[in-house]
Scaffold this motif. Structure first.
Motif, PDB file in Angstrom:
ATOM      1  N   CYS A 284       0.860  -1.191   0.000  1.00  0.00           N
ATOM      2  CA  CYS A 284       0.000   0.000   0.000  1.00  0.00           C
ATOM      3  C   CYS A 284       0.893   1.235   0.000  1.00  0.00           C
ATOM      4  O   CYS A 284       1.665   1.449   0.951  1.00  0.00           O
TER       5      CYS A 284
ATOM      6  N   ASP B  64       3.081  -5.889   9.656  1.00  0.00           N
ATOM      7  CA  ASP B  64       3.097  -4.888   8.595  1.00  0.00           C
ATOM      8  C   ASP B  64       4.381  -4.070   8.727  1.00  0.00           C
ATOM      9  O   ASP B  64       4.830  -3.767   9.843  1.00  0.00           O
TER      10      ASP B  64
ATOM     11  N   MET C  98       1.423  -5.107   3.446  1.00  0.00           N
ATOM     12  CA  MET C  98       0.227  -5.582   4.150  1.00  0.00           C
ATOM     13  C   MET C  98       0.366  -7.066   4.497  1.00  0.00           C
ATOM     14  O   MET C  98      -0.135  -7.941   3.800  1.00  0.00           O
TER      15      MET C  98
END
Length: 404
Positions: A122, A198, A311
């Motif tokens: 992301c 993460d 992620m």
């Protein structure tokens, strides 16, 4: 027959016989009413100072859970309901994010070939309208994650984490880590297996006309764990790594099967891994923040930045959400008005009660008796001793101070 004195009789001293002098205050209007007003006078400016200082803290956070569905190459705006910002300079523009599949390369540590694994990355772009003075903290925030469950908090092995090469029998006897499959896992237990994994990259500036060549901003991963926690952990004591299994939720980042450690891909050194130490200190509430990095020297300059988030943590399996929080620090830590508002409320209550009680005292003053006439035990005074007397039938009435 001679009676022997008791062998265990305590000495006849004031301390042993509980005859020490004591001060027993008697609350009167003259002593109580000023106390209420003094508390109001002290707490009101203190609470106002804390609120004022807390409003100087700049903080912004956003929920990146839904970034997995942000496939638009141009980017998707973070929903306004999940973007929280507070700053003395005004509002922040909403960040945008986009998801893209990438391969992460993990180099071998003993000369072997690297290992690649696929992950959804992301990429978040946000604008910082004001310089942030150090220290600046980077947190991750999780919701609906119950680290305070009794079985969860006990699911670890302290000796294994301290560096002891515990065997299956050792761990099975301590009952902290159930070995249902018979595999010797390091580090064992539910807390370690559910480690937040993460990863957040260095913040890199986006080139613009005003800042064609900006500087990246880095958060250090040291100084985020409690100093008291660091002494609990030691480097793994196992020598034959091929017999030590990797926790189930970690295995996507290691080659396998079989999912065991090796010289090229050894276990983490929990003695120096402060991200692991922070996670192992369980939170008391289902919504919590944990520090991921900090910068104590460099000014976080205004500009446009990008950050990559890999992620890895599957939070949607239990209905939770995950957030990024970037904040400066104030006198009491991050941005939180609870303490200042609490002092102000206490000041208002104290002053209000003082006014009410003063009005009652003026309207209906209470006559205070002579304190010297009060007996608090021991020998009764002449004012409190009742003489023996006879009733109407000629029966003798004993005083309550008369010996049996």
């Amino acid at each position: 027959m001679d009676h022997e004195p008791p062998k265990h009789r305590p000495p006849n001293t004031s301390f042993k016989q509980q005859r020490l002098k004591a001060w027993q205050p008697i609350l009167t209007a003259k002593s109580v009413l000023p106390t209420f007003f003094i508390m109001g006078i002290l707490f009101a400016p203190l609470g106002g100072l804390l609120v004022w200082r807390n409003n100087k803290v700049t903080e912004f956070s956003f929920d990146y859970t839904d970034c997995l569905s942000a496939t638009n190459p141009a980017g998707t705006e973070v929903p306004a309901s999940t973007f929280v910002h507070s700053s003395p300079v005004g509002p922040f523009p909403k960040p945008i994010y986009v998801i893209s599949p990438v391969n992460v390369r993990v180099p071998a540590q003993a000369g072997g070939g690297p290992f690649n694994y696929a992950v959804d990355r992301c990429t978040v772009t946000f604008n910082l309208p004001v310089d942030l003075q150090p220290p600046v903290m980077l947190y991750y925030k999780l919701t609906n994650f119950y680290q305070n469950h009794r079985k969860y908090t006990k699911s670890l092995d302290y000796k294994q984490l301290a560096g002891e090469a515990s065997t299956r029998e050792d761990i099975r006897g301590r009952k902290g880590c159930p070995l249902e499959s018979g595999e010797l896992i390091y580090p064992c237990g539910l807390i370690a297996n559910s480690l937040f994994n993460d990863t957040f990259s260095t913040l890199r500036t986006v080139a613009s006309e005003t800042a064609p060549t900006g500087e990246n901003y880095t958060f250090q991963d040291t100084g985020i764990a409690w100093s008291s926690d660091k002494g609990k952990y030691g480097k793994y004591g196992y020598t034959d790594l091929s017999t030590i299994y990797i926790p189930e939720n970690w295995r996507r980042r290691y080659p396998g099967p079989p999912y065991t450690y090796s010289a090229d891909f050894p276990p983490p050194n929990v003695e120096t891994d402060e991200h692991f130490q922070v996670w192992m200190r369980t939170a008391g509430w289902p919504t919590f923040l944990k520090p991921y990095g900090r910068n104590d020297q460099t000014v976080f300059k205004a500009g446009q930045y990008q950050m990559d988030i890999d992620m890895n943590f599957p939070i949607t399996t239990y209905g939770g959400r995950k957030h990024v929080v970037i904040t400066t620090l104030g006198a009491t830590g991050g941005r939180n008005n609870f303490l200042g508002i609490g002092f102000i409320v206490a000041a208002i209550l104290s002053a209000g009660l003082g006014i009410i009680f003063t009005a009652f005292h003026i309207a209906k003053p209470r006559i205070i008796g002579d304190h010297s006439k009060i007996s608090f035990g021991g020998e009764a005074t002449s004012h409190t001793r009742s003489p023996n007397r006879d009733d109407a039938g000629g029966n003798r009435i004993r005083s309550r101070y008369e010996d049996d």
